[in-house]
Design a protein around this motif. Sequence first.
Motif, PDB file in Angstrom:
ATOM      1  N   PHE A 216       0.831  -1.211   0.000  1.00  0.00           N
ATOM      2  CA  PHE A 216       0.000   0.000   0.000  1.00  0.00           C
ATOM      3  C   PHE A 216       0.864   1.259   0.000  1.00  0.00           C
ATOM      4  O   PHE A 216       0.623   2.195  -0.769  1.00  0.00           O
ATOM      5  N   VAL A 217       1.870   1.293   0.851  1.00  0.00           N
ATOM      6  CA  VAL A 217       2.723   2.479   0.950  1.00  0.00           C
ATOM      7  C   VAL A 217       3.555   2.664  -0.320  1.00  0.00           C
ATOM      8  O   VAL A 217       3.744   3.790  -0.792  1.00  0.00           O
ATOM      9  N   ALA A 218       4.040   1.571  -0.898  1.00  0.00           N
ATOM     10  CA  ALA A 218       4.853   1.671  -2.110  1.00  0.00           C
ATOM     11  C   ALA A 218       4.042   2.248  -3.268  1.00  0.00           C
ATOM     12  O   ALA A 218       4.508   3.142  -3.988  1.00  0.00           O
ATOM     13  N   PHE A 219       2.824   1.745  -3.454  1.00  0.00           N
ATOM     14  CA  PHE A 219       1.999   2.277  -4.541  1.00  0.00           C
ATOM     15  C   PHE A 219       1.520   3.694  -4.240  1.00  0.00           C
ATOM     16  O   PHE A 219       1.375   4.510  -5.150  1.00  0.00           O
TER      17      PHE A 219
ATOM     18  N   VAL B 248      -3.151   2.236   5.382  1.00  0.00           N
ATOM     19  CA  VAL B 248      -2.171   1.591   6.252  1.00  0.00           C
ATOM     20  C   VAL B 248      -2.367   2.041   7.693  1.00  0.00           C
ATOM     21  O   VAL B 248      -2.268   1.239   8.625  1.00  0.00           O
ATOM     22  N   PHE B 249      -2.660   3.299   7.893  1.00  0.00           N
ATOM     23  CA  PHE B 249      -2.904   3.802   9.244  1.00  0.00           C
ATOM     24  C   PHE B 249      -4.064   3.057   9.894  1.00  0.00           C
ATOM     25  O   PHE B 249      -3.971   2.617  11.051  1.00  0.00           O
ATOM     26  N   PHE B 250      -5.149   2.857   9.175  1.00  0.00           N
ATOM     27  CA  PHE B 250      -6.300   2.154   9.739  1.00  0.00           C
ATOM     28  C   PHE B 250      -6.016   0.660   9.915  1.00  0.00           C
ATOM     29  O   PHE B 250      -6.441   0.060  10.906  1.00  0.00           O
ATOM     30  N   VAL B 251      -5.287   0.062   8.990  1.00  0.00           N
ATOM     31  CA  VAL B 251      -4.938  -1.360   9.120  1.00  0.00           C
ATOM     32  C   VAL B 251      -4.047  -1.560  10.343  1.00  0.00           C
ATOM     33  O   VAL B 251      -4.223  -2.524  11.098  1.00  0.00           O
ATOM     34  N   MET B 252      -3.096  -0.665  10.569  1.00  0.00           N
ATOM     35  CA  MET B 252      -2.219  -0.794  11.736  1.00  0.00           C
ATOM     36  C   MET B 252      -2.980  -0.580  13.034  1.00  0.00           C
ATOM     37  O   MET B 252      -2.685  -1.218  14.048  1.00  0.00           O
ATOM     38  N   THR B 253      -3.979   0.285  13.017  1.00  0.00           N
ATOM     39  CA  THR B 253      -4.804   0.497  14.201  1.00  0.00           C
ATOM     40  C   THR B 253      -5.597  -0.759  14.538  1.00  0.00           C
ATOM     41  O   THR B 253      -5.650  -1.187  15.694  1.00  0.00           O
ATOM     42  N   VAL B 254      -6.192  -1.369  13.534  1.00  0.00           N
ATOM     43  CA  VAL B 254      -6.935  -2.610  13.751  1.00  0.00           C
ATOM     44  C   VAL B 254      -5.989  -3.733  14.168  1.00  0.00           C
ATOM     45  O   VAL B 254      -6.318  -4.548  15.033  1.00  0.00           O
ATOM     46  N   ALA B 255      -4.793  -3.782  13.588  1.00  0.00           N
ATOM     47  CA  ALA B 255      -3.821  -4.812  13.938  1.00  0.00           C
ATOM     48  C   ALA B 255      -3.359  -4.667  15.388  1.00  0.00           C
ATOM     49  O   ALA B 255      -3.138  -5.672  16.067  1.00  0.00           O
ATOM     50  N   ALA B 256      -3.230  -3.446  15.872  1.00  0.00           N
ATOM     51  CA  ALA B 256      -2.843  -3.235  17.272  1.00  0.00           C
ATOM     52  C   ALA B 256      -3.929  -3.752  18.209  1.00  0.00           C
ATOM     53  O   ALA B 256      -3.630  -4.386  19.231  1.00  0.00           O
ATOM     54  N   ALA B 257      -5.181  -3.503  17.859  1.00  0.00           N
ATOM     55  CA  ALA B 257      -6.282  -4.034  18.670  1.00  0.00           C
ATOM     56  C   ALA B 257      -6.312  -5.557  18.605  1.00  0.00           C
ATOM     57  O   ALA B 257      -6.561  -6.237  19.607  1.00  0.00           O
ATOM     58  N   GLU B 258      -6.025  -6.106  17.433  1.00  0.00           N
ATOM     59  CA  GLU B 258      -5.994  -7.554  17.268  1.00  0.00           C
ATOM     60  C   GLU B 258      -4.887  -8.174  18.116  1.00  0.00           C
ATOM     61  O   GLU B 258      -5.088  -9.235  18.715  1.00  0.00           O
ATOM     62  N   VAL B 259      -3.744  -7.538  18.169  1.00  0.00           N
ATOM     63  CA  VAL B 259      -2.637  -8.047  18.974  1.00  0.00           C
ATOM     64  C   VAL B 259      -3.029  -8.084  20.445  1.00  0.00           C
ATOM     65  O   VAL B 259      -2.775  -9.071  21.142  1.00  0.00           O
TER      66      VAL B 259
ATOM     67  N   GLN C 113       4.396   5.790  -5.198  1.00  0.00           N
ATOM     68  CA  GLN C 113       4.592   5.773  -6.648  1.00  0.00           C
ATOM     69  C   GLN C 113       3.631   6.734  -7.346  1.00  0.00           C
ATOM     70  O   GLN C 113       4.020   7.456  -8.257  1.00  0.00           O
ATOM     71  N   TYR C 114       2.379   6.728  -6.908  1.00  0.00           N
ATOM     72  CA  TYR C 114       1.358   7.537  -7.582  1.00  0.00           C
ATOM     73  C   TYR C 114       1.061   8.853  -6.863  1.00  0.00           C
ATOM     74  O   TYR C 114       0.109   9.548  -7.211  1.00  0.00           O
ATOM     75  N   GLN C 115       1.872   9.187  -5.870  1.00  0.00           N
ATOM     76  CA  GLN C 115       1.747  10.457  -5.144  1.00  0.00           C
ATOM     77  C   GLN C 115       0.329  10.681  -4.611  1.00  0.00           C
ATOM     78  O   GLN C 115      -0.238  11.768  -4.718  1.00  0.00           O
ATOM     79  N   ALA C 116      -0.257   9.648  -4.029  1.00  0.00           N
ATOM     80  CA  ALA C 116      -1.589   9.725  -3.433  1.00  0.00           C
ATOM     81  C   ALA C 116      -1.495   9.279  -1.977  1.00  0.00           C
ATOM     82  O   ALA C 116      -0.703   8.403  -1.640  1.00  0.00           O
ATOM     83  N   LEU C 117      -2.284   9.887  -1.138  1.00  0.00           N
ATOM     84  CA  LEU C 117      -2.244   9.542   0.277  1.00  0.00           C
ATOM     85  C   LEU C 117      -3.234   8.440   0.649  1.00  0.00           C
ATOM     86  O   LEU C 117      -3.291   8.036   1.809  1.00  0.00           O
ATOM     87  N   ASN C 118      -4.002   7.955  -0.288  1.00  0.00           N
ATOM     88  CA  ASN C 118      -5.020   6.944   0.024  1.00  0.00           C
ATOM     89  C   ASN C 118      -4.405   5.677   0.609  1.00  0.00           C
ATOM     90  O   ASN C 118      -4.941   5.099   1.560  1.00  0.00           O
ATOM     91  N   GLY C 119      -3.307   5.220   0.045  1.00  0.00           N
ATOM     92  CA  GLY C 119      -2.654   4.017   0.542  1.00  0.00           C
ATOM     93  C   GLY C 119      -2.104   4.195   1.946  1.00  0.00           C
ATOM     94  O   GLY C 119      -2.216   3.310   2.783  1.00  0.00           O
TER      95      GLY C 119
END
Length: 100
Positions: free
Chosen positions: A46-49, A62-73, A52-58
């Motif tokens: 996500f961060v690489a693309f 990633v910020f939301f995926v890491m937040t959910v992953a922290a709760a999962e841990v 590459q495309y100069q967009a903050l969507n990825g």
Amino acid sequence: MAPISYYLVLAIIMFFIGILGVLIRRNALIVFMSLELMFNAANLVFVAFSRQYQALNGQISVFFVMTVAAAEVAIGLALMVTIFRTKHSIDVDQMNNLKG
């Protein structure tokens, strides 16, 4: 600046190591860490693309995926500690006995 192919190859290697850890190992903690490695490989893509495309969507994803992953841990480790206290093992094969 490194080309995007370097990031993709690294993400593929990380994801493959995660898959091997999930399929081969029987320790729940190792399986849990392998799943986290697979999530981080997807985050790297996500961060690489996004770069590459100069967009903050990825990066926002990633910020939301890491937040959910922290709760999962937090929840996953709490479950593992509880299972270890009752079964005195966190072997994946023995967790089959938890069916009610």
